[in-house]
Design an enzyme around this catalytic site. Structure first.
Site, PDB file in Angstrom:
ATOM      1  NE  ARG A   5       7.755  -2.706   6.116  1.00  0.00           N
ATOM      2  CZ  ARG A   5       6.430  -2.797   6.204  1.00  0.00           C
ATOM      3  NH1 ARG A   5       5.685  -2.193   5.323  1.00  0.00           N
ATOM      4  NH2 ARG A   5       5.887  -3.489   7.162  1.00  0.00           N
ATOM      5  CE  LYS A  45      -2.038  -1.013   3.936  1.00  0.00           C
ATOM      6  NZ  LYS A  45      -1.331  -2.252   4.286  1.00  0.00           N
TER       7      LYS A  45
HETATM    8  P1  AP5 Z   1       0.854   0.651   8.943  1.00  0.00           P
HETATM    9  O1  AP5 Z   1       2.106   1.402   8.922  1.00  0.00           O
HETATM   10  O2  AP5 Z   1      -0.315   1.164   8.193  1.00  0.00           O
HETATM   11  O3  AP5 Z   1       1.173  -0.844   8.543  1.00  0.00           O
HETATM   12  P2  AP5 Z   1       0.345  -1.953   7.712  1.00  0.00           P
HETATM   13  O4  AP5 Z   1      -1.038  -1.639   7.271  1.00  0.00           O
HETATM   14  O5  AP5 Z   1       0.476  -3.136   8.581  1.00  0.00           O
HETATM   15  O6  AP5 Z   1       1.004  -2.026   6.376  1.00  0.00           O
HETATM   16  P3  AP5 Z   1       2.509  -1.955   6.075  1.00  0.00           P
HETATM   17  O7  AP5 Z   1       2.976  -0.539   6.146  1.00  0.00           O
HETATM   18  O8  AP5 Z   1       3.212  -2.971   6.917  1.00  0.00           O
HETATM   19  O9  AP5 Z   1       2.554  -2.511   4.578  1.00  0.00           O
HETATM   20  P4  AP5 Z   1       2.278  -1.795   3.190  1.00  0.00           P
HETATM   21  O10 AP5 Z   1       1.049  -2.391   2.595  1.00  0.00           O
HETATM   22  O11 AP5 Z   1       2.336  -0.312   3.296  1.00  0.00           O
HETATM   23  O12 AP5 Z   1       3.515  -2.344   2.367  1.00  0.00           O
HETATM   24  P5  AP5 Z   1       4.841  -1.599   1.844  1.00  0.00           P
HETATM   25  O13 AP5 Z   1       4.518  -0.700   0.696  1.00  0.00           O
HETATM   26  O14 AP5 Z   1       5.616  -1.042   2.975  1.00  0.00           O
HETATM   27  O15 AP5 Z   1       0.370   0.473  10.461  1.00  0.00           O
HETATM   28  C1  AP5 Z   1       1.274   0.140  11.477  1.00  0.00           C
HETATM   29  C2  AP5 Z   1       0.552   0.119  12.827  1.00  0.00           C
HETATM   30  O16 AP5 Z   1       0.019   1.434  13.120  1.00  0.00           O
HETATM   31  C3  AP5 Z   1      -0.676  -0.820  12.909  1.00  0.00           C
HETATM   32  O17 AP5 Z   1      -0.318  -2.137  13.235  1.00  0.00           O
HETATM   33  C4  AP5 Z   1      -1.498  -0.132  14.012  1.00  0.00           C
HETATM   34  O18 AP5 Z   1      -0.971  -0.430  15.278  1.00  0.00           O
HETATM   35  C5  AP5 Z   1      -1.263   1.345  13.743  1.00  0.00           C
HETATM   36  N1  AP5 Z   1      -2.273   1.920  12.825  1.00  0.00           N
HETATM   37  C6  AP5 Z   1      -2.046   2.457  11.601  1.00  0.00           C
HETATM   38  N2  AP5 Z   1      -3.195   2.861  11.033  1.00  0.00           N
HETATM   39  C7  AP5 Z   1      -4.183   2.570  11.933  1.00  0.00           C
HETATM   40  C8  AP5 Z   1      -5.593   2.718  11.914  1.00  0.00           C
HETATM   41  N3  AP5 Z   1      -6.237   3.251  10.863  1.00  0.00           N
HETATM   42  N4  AP5 Z   1      -6.293   2.294  13.001  1.00  0.00           N
HETATM   43  C9  AP5 Z   1      -5.677   1.763  14.086  1.00  0.00           C
HETATM   44  N5  AP5 Z   1      -4.337   1.581  14.160  1.00  0.00           N
HETATM   45  C10 AP5 Z   1      -3.595   1.975  13.084  1.00  0.00           C
HETATM   46  O19 AP5 Z   1       5.610  -2.861   1.210  1.00  0.00           O
HETATM   47  C11 AP5 Z   1       6.121  -3.898   2.036  1.00  0.00           C
HETATM   48  C12 AP5 Z   1       7.474  -4.383   1.491  1.00  0.00           C
HETATM   49  O20 AP5 Z   1       7.261  -5.025   0.226  1.00  0.00           O
HETATM   50  C13 AP5 Z   1       8.490  -3.260   1.219  1.00  0.00           C
HETATM   51  O21 AP5 Z   1       9.766  -3.746   1.529  1.00  0.00           O
HETATM   52  C14 AP5 Z   1       8.367  -3.015  -0.295  1.00  0.00           C
HETATM   53  O22 AP5 Z   1       9.592  -2.541  -0.840  1.00  0.00           O
HETATM   54  C15 AP5 Z   1       8.006  -4.388  -0.811  1.00  0.00           C
HETATM   55  N6  AP5 Z   1       7.112  -4.375  -1.967  1.00  0.00           N
HETATM   56  C16 AP5 Z   1       6.059  -3.554  -2.172  1.00  0.00           C
HETATM   57  N7  AP5 Z   1       5.437  -3.861  -3.343  1.00  0.00           N
HETATM   58  C17 AP5 Z   1       6.124  -4.916  -3.850  1.00  0.00           C
HETATM   59  C18 AP5 Z   1       5.966  -5.719  -5.045  1.00  0.00           C
HETATM   60  N8  AP5 Z   1       4.962  -5.472  -5.917  1.00  0.00           N
HETATM   61  N9  AP5 Z   1       6.837  -6.725  -5.260  1.00  0.00           N
HETATM   62  C19 AP5 Z   1       7.828  -6.971  -4.370  1.00  0.00           C
HETATM   63  N10 AP5 Z   1       8.042  -6.271  -3.236  1.00  0.00           N
HETATM   64  C20 AP5 Z   1       7.183  -5.250  -2.987  1.00  0.00           C
HETATM   65 MG    MG Z   2       2.607   1.033   4.892  1.00  0.00          MG
END
Ligand code: AP5
Ligand code: MG
Length: 217
Positions: free
Chosen positions: A127, A13
């Site tokens: 990541r 995302k």
């Molecule tokens: P948050 O930071 O939002 O984490 P998340 O939703 O768990 O999602 P991530 O950031 O882990 O993943 P992403 O989908 O963004 O993936 P990314 O692009 O980094 O939330 C963290 C915490 O905050 C929650 O647990 C909660 O405690 C709190 N929180 C936040 N919002 C909240 C809310 N609304 N309500 C309540 N609590 C809340 O990509 C991941 C990895 O994959 C990277 O290394 C990237 O380089 C790689 N990658 C990306 N795309 C590809 C691809 N197509 N192929 C290969 N690798 C890829």
């Molecule tokens: Mg994220």
């Protein structure tokens, strides 16, 4: 253009939202990034959020809803925004809908990114993030030009909530509390499903297709 990015942790995302926000010059509003900054700055919200984030739990709805309400008051949101990681519960979705109603706005599209758990875990494990500009890398799939260092010069870090036991909890929280939003937005006719099991570029193309399709329909 007002978009919501929905999907499990590690699906990409943030990676896609960062690109889209540059392309359309709209702000990327990520509740996770806002909370991590608040934690680093040791603000009252940051101090409250820390124990939830470190345990892989959701931060209480009222805290998050307030953050979004305040953020949406900023002038840069006039031409649109991409909400990444919000809403994450039905209560948050309903609060967002009320806030938008008051602003005479609507969400144009909810992009739901889908990927199997094994691949999610692989993405999260590799990541690396920039604590300064929030840029996201992956040791294998998207390495930085200079190992361990962001293009802005800051040393990259591994998120504390990316430890395997916390990731397990985050995935469970996603299944129980966030995945009902898929049905919620599907019923409203706003949902586009994106298969995220492709390269970053290929997924970005699917994102563009989903947005353009919506514009022409
Ligand atoms: P948050 O930071 O939002 O984490 P998340 O939703 O768990 O999602 P991530 O950031 O882990 O993943 P992403 O989908 O963004 O993936 P990314 O692009 O980094 O939330 C963290 C915490 O905050 C929650 O647990 C909660 O405690 C709190 N929180 C936040 N919002 C909240 C809310 N609304 N309500 C309540 N609590 C809340 O990509 C991941 C990895 O994959 C990277 O290394 C990237 O380089 C790689 N990658 C990306 N795309 C590809 C691809 N197509 N192929 C290969 N690798 C890829
Ligand atoms: Mg994220």
């Amino acid at each position: 253009m007002r978009l919501v990015f929905l999907g499990p942790p590690g699906v990409g995302k943030g990676t896609q939202a960062e690109r889209l926000s540059k392309h359309y010059r709209i702000p990327h509003i990520a509740t996770g990034d806002i909370l991590r900054k608040a934690m680093a700055d040791k603000t009252p919200v940051g101090l409250e959020a820390k124990s939830f984030i470190d345990a892989g739990k959701l931060v209480p709805d009222e805290v998050i809803i307030n953050i979004i309400r305040e953020r949406l008051k900023e002038p840069d949101t006039k031409s649109g925004y991409v909400l990444d990681g919000f809403p994450r519960t039905l209560h948050q979705a309903e609060a967002l809908s009320r806030t938008l109603e008051q602003r005479h706005e609507e969400i144009d599209r909810v992009l739901y990114f889908e990927l199997g758990e094994e691949e999610l875990v692989r993405r999260i494990a590799g990541r690396r993030s920039c604590p300064s500009c929030q840029k996201i890398y992956h040791t294998t799939f998207n390495p930085p030009p200079k190992e361990g260092s962001c293009t802005c010069g800051t040393a990259l870090i591994q998120r504390k909530d990316d430890r395997p036991e916390t990731v397990k909890e985050r995935l469970a929280v996603y299944r129980n509390e966030t995945s009902p939003l898929i049905e919620y937005y599907k019923k409203q006719g706003r949902l586009s499903q994106i298969d995220a099991n492709e390269s970053v570029d290929a997924v970005a193309e699917r994102v563009q297709d989903a947005i353009l399709q919506n514009k022409s329909s």
